[in-house]
Enzyme design. Sequence first.
Site: not given
Length: 315
Positions: A72, A74, A76
Amino acid sequence: MIVFVLGAVLLILQPQLVPSHPATSPKAEVPSEAGQKELLRKGSLKSDFQDGAPLNGSSQRLPQTIIIGVRKGGTRALLEMLSLHPGIAAAESEVHFFDWEDHYGNGLEWYLSQMPYSFPHQLTVEKTPAYFTSSKVPERVYNMNPSIRLLLILRDPSERVLSDYTQVFYNHVQKHKPYPSIEEFLIKDGELNVEYKAINRSLYYFHMQNWLQYFPLDHIHIVDGDQLIRDPFPEIEKVERFLKLSPQINASNFYFNKTKGFYCLRDSGRDRCLHESKGRAHPQVDPKLLNKLHEYFHEPNKKFFELVGRTFDWH
């Protein structure tokens, strides 16, 4: 809170997401120690396929770069932006080779088989956010390649905790399963529940120490995840320099999508945004509870800044 609940209701009506990790594959035969050393020396499997399969001259290579985390943070978005560069060949799914025992037991040959086909001038990149917080992973990565270049994207630890909860909450919504409120996870016996896994994942100082036992700091580039959201191009420029890539990505590859509220990508005239699961609204949290979270992370954040020799605009 109304926006958060409404988002959950709308999500129920959407189709199920495809799992992020690769589909189960038959267990590969584990090469001998000598075989694994030879595989590592070669670093690739050559391809002779044509007509819809990999082109002549391409091969599968062990990654020269890994995005190790954080969940979580970032990861991706970073991978999608980095994939704009023609010199990057990215594995589409999270491989979980170094942190899942059943995958690691398959050996390097299996890991190599999960990589995309690439050309000699390209860098192969793999992304598995769980690597950063797994204590056994740094040594395993080092044993594969002590010279590998690592990317780590971080954001405000408190915001990361809320994003962590939000992802799990929506996963339960998709399966029509109830899930406790975030307060039930953050508070235990009237105090901040420091045993909550989402909080532990945000203790960057603790996890970074593990990585620095095996890799020098100049082999780990830290991407500012909060800045990547606000203004992605300067952060991607830094990543290009770290990976010694020619500057191919430019500001015109990014545009702000007012509907989604974040930057999307433009590549060869084709626009694309991150999946709808990205950028979800966080639950409303009592300000006093948020302050407890900020206070808890204050000292670990300070130690982390000293450890890596730079500061971040976190609470």
